[in-house]
Design an enzyme around this catalytic site. Structure first.
Site, PDB file in Angstrom:
ATOM      1  N   ARG A 157     -16.233 -12.660  -0.910  1.00  0.00           N
ATOM      2  CA  ARG A 157     -15.977 -11.696  -1.988  1.00  0.00           C
ATOM      3  C   ARG A 157     -14.482 -11.425  -2.178  1.00  0.00           C
ATOM      4  O   ARG A 157     -14.069 -10.312  -2.501  1.00  0.00           O
ATOM      5  CB  ARG A 157     -16.735 -10.392  -1.734  1.00  0.00           C
ATOM      6  CG  ARG A 157     -18.217 -10.495  -2.071  1.00  0.00           C
ATOM      7  CD  ARG A 157     -18.922  -9.175  -1.853  1.00  0.00           C
ATOM      8  NE  ARG A 157     -18.862  -8.810  -0.437  1.00  0.00           N
ATOM      9  CZ  ARG A 157     -18.962  -7.580   0.032  1.00  0.00           C
ATOM     10  NH1 ARG A 157     -19.141  -6.579  -0.797  1.00  0.00           N
ATOM     11  NH2 ARG A 157     -18.897  -7.339   1.318  1.00  0.00           N
TER      12      ARG A 157
ATOM     13  N   HIS B 172     -25.479  10.075 -15.054  1.00  0.00           N
ATOM     14  CA  HIS B 172     -24.411   9.089 -14.847  1.00  0.00           C
ATOM     15  C   HIS B 172     -23.034   9.699 -14.991  1.00  0.00           C
ATOM     16  O   HIS B 172     -22.031   9.027 -14.824  1.00  0.00           O
ATOM     17  CB  HIS B 172     -24.564   7.927 -15.829  1.00  0.00           C
ATOM     18  CG  HIS B 172     -25.852   7.201 -15.613  1.00  0.00           C
ATOM     19  ND1 HIS B 172     -27.022   7.582 -16.231  1.00  0.00           N
ATOM     20  CD2 HIS B 172     -26.168   6.160 -14.820  1.00  0.00           C
ATOM     21  CE1 HIS B 172     -27.990   6.778 -15.824  1.00  0.00           C
ATOM     22  NE2 HIS B 172     -27.506   5.917 -14.979  1.00  0.00           N
TER      23      HIS B 172
END
Ligand code: GLN
Ligand code: ZN
Length: 764
Positions: A16, A698
Site C-alpha cells: 500500500r 455522515h
C-alpha cells in the site's frame, strides 16, 4: 504470434505504498516534487514487474493520483466552478479538492464503478467549457518508453462511457456534449498517432449495459471520427464486466480490435460470436483471466476456450487478456504467511494472474505442445481445494439443499405478527431507536489493538467492552430512546466480525484493494462451506439487556451483505453461498431468541450493490437475495421482531423486493437524498414497520430539532403513523461522542413534539 495483454494494474502497491504516499502528501509530510517522484517510482515499478513477467501489451495511463474518472475530467478541464479553476494545467489542490472537498467547496460526488466495489468521482458538466489541459495518455506512454524502453498501450475512458457516467446535463444535451468532447479526444489520439503509438485501449464498459438506438448512432459517430482522424492508430475498443450489448453494431465499428469479457460475460459473448461471427479484419481481445476474482484460473479449461475461439478467429488475431483491469484484486499472494497452504496454493492475485496470462499465451501459441502437463500441474491446486473437507461439508450442503427448495416463511403474516408484537412491547407511537453502532473512539480502537496483540487478556478486554456497553445503555436511557442497542464496540467491521466466527472464511494479511481514493479494503475470503460454530453476538447483547428494562435490539449482518463484501469461491454459485450464510445466521438468530433477545436487526446495506448489470439477471438475483434473508430470519416466534437496515436511498426500483423480505421493521437512509425517498412512497405503499433516517450521520453537524420534525412530518404524510419509527440514517460508529449525544437528544426532542401534535390531532 499470439500476445498477452493486461487492461490495468492495481495502483496501491504490494505494501500500500501508493496509499501511504498520498496520505503523507495530504497531511503535509511530503513536498510536491517529492510526491511526484515517489509516485513515479511506484508507477515504473508496476511496469517493470509486468515486463519481467513477460506481458506483451502493458497498459499505461492506468495509474492515477486518485481515480481514473477524475483524471479524465481533469484532463478535459471539466472542473466545477466552485473550485475557481482558471484554466491551464490543473493544480493538485484543485484535483484533490474535487476528490476530497476543500474548506469552502464540497467534493464531487462519488459512486460505484459499475457492479464493483470501486468508487469513482462523478464528473460534473454543468457550466464548464471543456478544453484539453494535458495529454495524459501521451505523457504516460513517453515515460514508459523513455525510462524503461517499454512500448506501452495507453488506456483512456471512452467518450460514451465518460458522458454516461457524468452528471450535470440533461439527456437532450448528450449530443451537444459529445460534439464538445470529441475534438478533445481526437487531439489526444492524433498526438498518440504522431508519436508512433501502436495500440490504444479505449475503455467502454458502458457497452455492456442497455444501449438505445441513439447510443449506437453515437458510437458510430465516435469511432468513425477516430478512424478518420488517426487512421494509423490501432484502437482496442474494450468492454468488460458483462457481455457486450448490440454485438453486431459494436463489432461493426471501424476499430482494429474488440475486447470482450469471457469471464463475467462468458455465455453472452460466446453465443454472440458463435451466432454472428467475428469480423475478419479485427483483433479479438479475449478476457479469459478473471480481473475480479482471486482464484487461480483453471488453465486447461481456459486453453480449451481459447482453442475453440481460434477456430472462429485466426489464432494470430487473438490477444489473451485479463477480463478487466486488475485494479479489483490484491497485488500478490506471495507475502501471505498465515493462510492454510491448501487455500494459498489456489489463490491468484494480480501478479499471479500475470503469470497465468503468459503461460496461457505460450500454450496457445504452441497449440498446447509441451505445455499441457504444466497447465495440468497448475490446475491441481484448485482441484485439491475443491476436494478438501472445507468445501465438502455434508451437514451444510444438506441444509442448504432444503432451503433452496423451500419457501422460507414466518409462522404468521405481518398483520398478525404486528398485533402480537404491539401487545408484547407496548412501545409509544413513533418509537425511537438507532441503527446499531455507537462511536468507535480512539480508546475503543486502542483497547482492541492491545487485546489483539495479546497485551490485554480476554477478561480485561471483555470487561472493557462491558464498561462501554454500560455507559451507553445509561446514556440511551437518559436520552430517552425506546429501543436500545449494545453499541457494537467489539466489532471493527460488520463483515469481518462475523467472518472470523464462522467456518469457511479466511483472512489475508495484505489482500487490500482500492475502494475509493486512498481508501483500501481487505475483504474476507469465503473459501469453504460456511458454517455456524457457536453464538457470535449473544454474549454482548444479553449483557446489554441485563442492564436495562427497555428492549435491546440484537445486531447481525445479513447474508447478502456478508457475501457482497467478501471475495467468494467460484466453484459454486453465489445463490448457494448466500443460502449457506443464511443457514448459519439463522442459527445465530435462534440463539439470540433463546437468550431472550426478541428484537433482532439483520443489516443488509449491500443488497443493492450486488444487483447484476443486465436487467434480465436482476430479478433472479433479487429473488434469491430475498429468499436468503427470509431463510435467515423466518424461524422465530411471531412476537420476535425482525428489523433490517439498508443505507442508501435509490431503491424505488426494488421496493417490492424489500417488502418481500418480510422484516417487521426496516430502517433506511433518507436525509441525504433530501426526502426523494419519501416521494417514492407516494407512488408505492409500504405496509410494514419503517424508520426513515431523520438525520445524516455522515456529517459531524448536530441537526436541529426543527429540521427533524419537518422531515418526520413530511414522511408521515405518506406513511402509516402506526408503523413509523424514528432513527438516524445509519450507524454512528464514525461520529464523535459529543455530537452523537447532542444529535440523539435533538432527535428524541423532535419525536416528542411530533407525538404531542399527533395525539392532539387524533383527539380532535
Ligand atoms: N449496524 C450497523 C452499524 O450501525 C449498520 C452499518 C451499515 O449499515 N453499514 O454500524
Ligand atoms: Zn447504514
Amino acid at each position: 504470434m499470439v500476445k498477452s495483454s493486461v487492461l490495468g494494474y492495481p495502483r496501491i502497491g504490494a505494501n500500500r505504498e501508493w496509499k501511504k504516499t498520498l496520505e503523507a502528501f495530504w497531511s503535509g509530510k511530503l513536498i510536491e516534487s517529492e510526491f511526484h517522484s515517489q509516485l513515479q517510482e511506484i508507477r515504473l515499478n508496476h511496469l517493470r514487474k509486468q515486463r519481467e513477467k513477460g506481458i506483451d501489451f502493458i497498459a499505461v495511463n492506468d495509474f492515477s493520483y486518485y481515480d481514473h474518472m477524475l483524471d479524465t475530467a481533469a484532463m478535459f478541464g471539466i472542473i466545477p466552478k466552485r473550485f475557481s479553476y482558471q484554466g491551464g494545467a490543473v493544480p493538485l489542490s484543485v484535483y484533490y479538492g474535487m476528490a476530497r472537498g476543500t474548506k469552502d467547496s464540497a467534493a464531487c460526488e462519488m459512486t460505484k464503478w459499475f457492479n464493483t466495489n470501486y468508487h469513482y468521482i462523478v464528473p460534473e458538466l454543468d457550466g464548464v467549457s471543456p478544453a484539453l489541459t494535458e495529454n495524459k495518455p501521451l505523457s504516460a506512454y513517453r515515460e514508459a518508453k523513455e525510462k524503461l524502453g517499454i512500448e506501452g498501450k495507453p488506456v483512456i475512458v471512452g467518450p460514451l462511457t465518460f458522458l454516461k457516467l457524468s452528471k450535470g446535463y440533461s439527456v437532450s444535451e448528450t449530443d451537444s456534449w459529445l460534439d464538445r468532447l470529441l475534438p478533445l479526444y481526437v487531439e489526444i489520439l492524433r498526438e498518440l498517432e504522431r508519436e508512433g503509438v501502436q495500440w490504444v485501449q479505449i475503455d467502454e464498459p458502458i457497452l455492456v449495459t442497455k444501449l438505445s438506438e441513439a447510443d449506437v448512432q453515437r458510437l458510430k459517430l465516435i469511432y468513425g471520427t477516430f478512424a478518420a482522424s488517426a487512421p494509423n492508430l490501432n484502437i482496442m475498443l474494450q468492454t468488460y464486466f458483462e457481455s457486450a450489448e448490440r454485438y453486431s453494431d459494436i463489432v461493426g465499428l471501424p476499430v482494429k480490435g474488440i475486447g470482450l469479457d469471457f469471464v463475467h460475460g462468458f455465455s453472452g459473448n460466446m453465443s454472440s460470436i458463435k451466432e454472428l461471427g467475428f469480423p475478419a479484419d479485427k483483433v479479438l481481445g479475449v478476457g479469459v483471466i478473471d480481473g475480479r476474482g482471486i482464484w487461480k484460473a483453471p488453465l486447461r479449461e481456459k486453453l480449451a476456450l481459447l482453442q475453440s475461439l481460434a477456430k472462429l478467429v485466426p489464432v494470430e488475431r487473438l490477444v489473451v487478456q485479463s477480463s478487466c483491469s486488475l485494479l479489483h484484486v490484491p497485488v500478490t499472494v506471495q507475502h501471505e504467511t498465515t493462510l492454510k497452504s491448501e487455500l494459498k496454493e489456489a489463490l491468484a492475485f494480480a501478479d499471479e494472474k500475470l503469470e497465468e496470462l503468459v503461460l496461457l499465451t505460450k500454450a496457445l501459441a504452441k497449440d498446447g505442445g509441451g505445455i499441457i502437463s504444466e497447465l495440468e500441474q497448475y490446475d491441481r491446486a484448485g482441484q485439491a481445494l475443491n476436494l478438501s473437507a472445507d468445501r465438502n461439508r455434508e451437514d451444510v450442503q444438506h441444509a442448504v439443499a432444503a432451503i433452496s427448495t423451500q419457501h422460507p416463511e414466518r409462522n404468521s403474516p405481518f398483520s398478525e405478527r404486528h398485533k402480537a408484537q404491539q401487545e408484547k412491547w407496548r412501545l409509544p407511537i413513533f418509537p425511537t431507536t438507532t441503527i446499531g453502532s455507537f462511536p468507535q473512539t480512539a480508546e475503543v480502537r486502542r483497547a482492541r489493538q492491545l487485546w489483539r496483540k495479546g497485551e490485554w487478556s480476554d477478561e480485561r478486554y471483555t470487561s472493557f467492552i462491558r464498561e462501554q456497553i454500560d455507559l451507553w445503555i445509561k446514556l440511551q436511557e437518559e436520552i430517552g430512546l425506546d429501543v436500545l442497542v449494545h453499541g457494537e464496540f467489539e466489532r471493527t467491521d460488520m463483515v469481518e466480525f462475523f467472518g472470523e466466527k464462522l467456518a469457511g472464511f479466511a483472512f489475508t494479511q495484505n489482500g487490500w484493494v482500492q475502494s475509493y481514493g486512498s481508501r483500501c479494503v481487505k475483504p474476507p475470503i469465503i473459501f469453504g462451506d460456511v458454517a455456524f460454530k457457536g453464538p457470535m453476538t449473544v454474549e454482548e447483547t444479553k449483557y446489554a439487556q441485563s442492564q436495562t428494562e427497555r428492549p435491546v435490539k440484537g445486531m447481525l449482518t445479513g447474508p447478502i451483505t456478508i457475501m457482497n463484501w467478501s471475495f467468494v469461491r467460484d466453484d459454486i454459485d453465489r445463490e448457494h453461498i448466500a443460502y449457506q450464510l443464511a443457514y448459519a445466521l439463522r442459527q445465530e438468530v435462534e440463539a439470540m431468541e433463546q437468550a431472550g433477545i426478541h428484537m433482532i436487526q439483520v443489516d443488509e446495506p449491500a443488497v443493492r450493490e450486488g444487483l447484476p448489470l443486465k436487467e434480465e439477471e436482476q430479478s433472479k438475483y433479487l429473488k434469491w437475495a430475498v429468499k436468503a434473508f427470509r431463510a435467515a430470519t423466518c424461524t422465530v416466534q411471531d412476537t420476535t421482531q425482525i428489523h433490517t437496515h439498508m443505507c442508501y436511498c435509490e431503491f424505488h426500483d426494488m421496493i417490492d423486493s424489500i417488502e418481500e423480505m418480510d422484516a417487521d421493521v426496516i430502517s433506511i437512509e433518507t436525509s441525504r437524498s433530501h426526502g426523494e425517498l419519501i416521494h417514492s412512497f407516494e407512488l408505492n405503499t409500504y405496509s410494514k414497520g419503517i424508520g426513515l433516517g431523520v438525520y445524516d450521520i455522515h456529517s459531524p453537524r448536530v441537526p436541529q430539532v426543527e429540521e427533524m420534525t419537518s422531515m418526520i412530518e413530511r414522511a408521515l404524510r405518506v406513511l402509516d403513523p402506526k408503523l413509523f419509527w424514528i432513527n438516524p440514517d445509519c450507524g454512528l460508529k464514525t461520529r464523535g461522542f459529543d455530537e452523537t449525544v447532542s444529535s440523539l437528544r435533538n432527535m428524541v426532542e423532535a419525536t416528542k413534539i411530533v407525538r404531542a401534535k399527533y395525539v392532539q390531532h387524533s383527539l380532535n
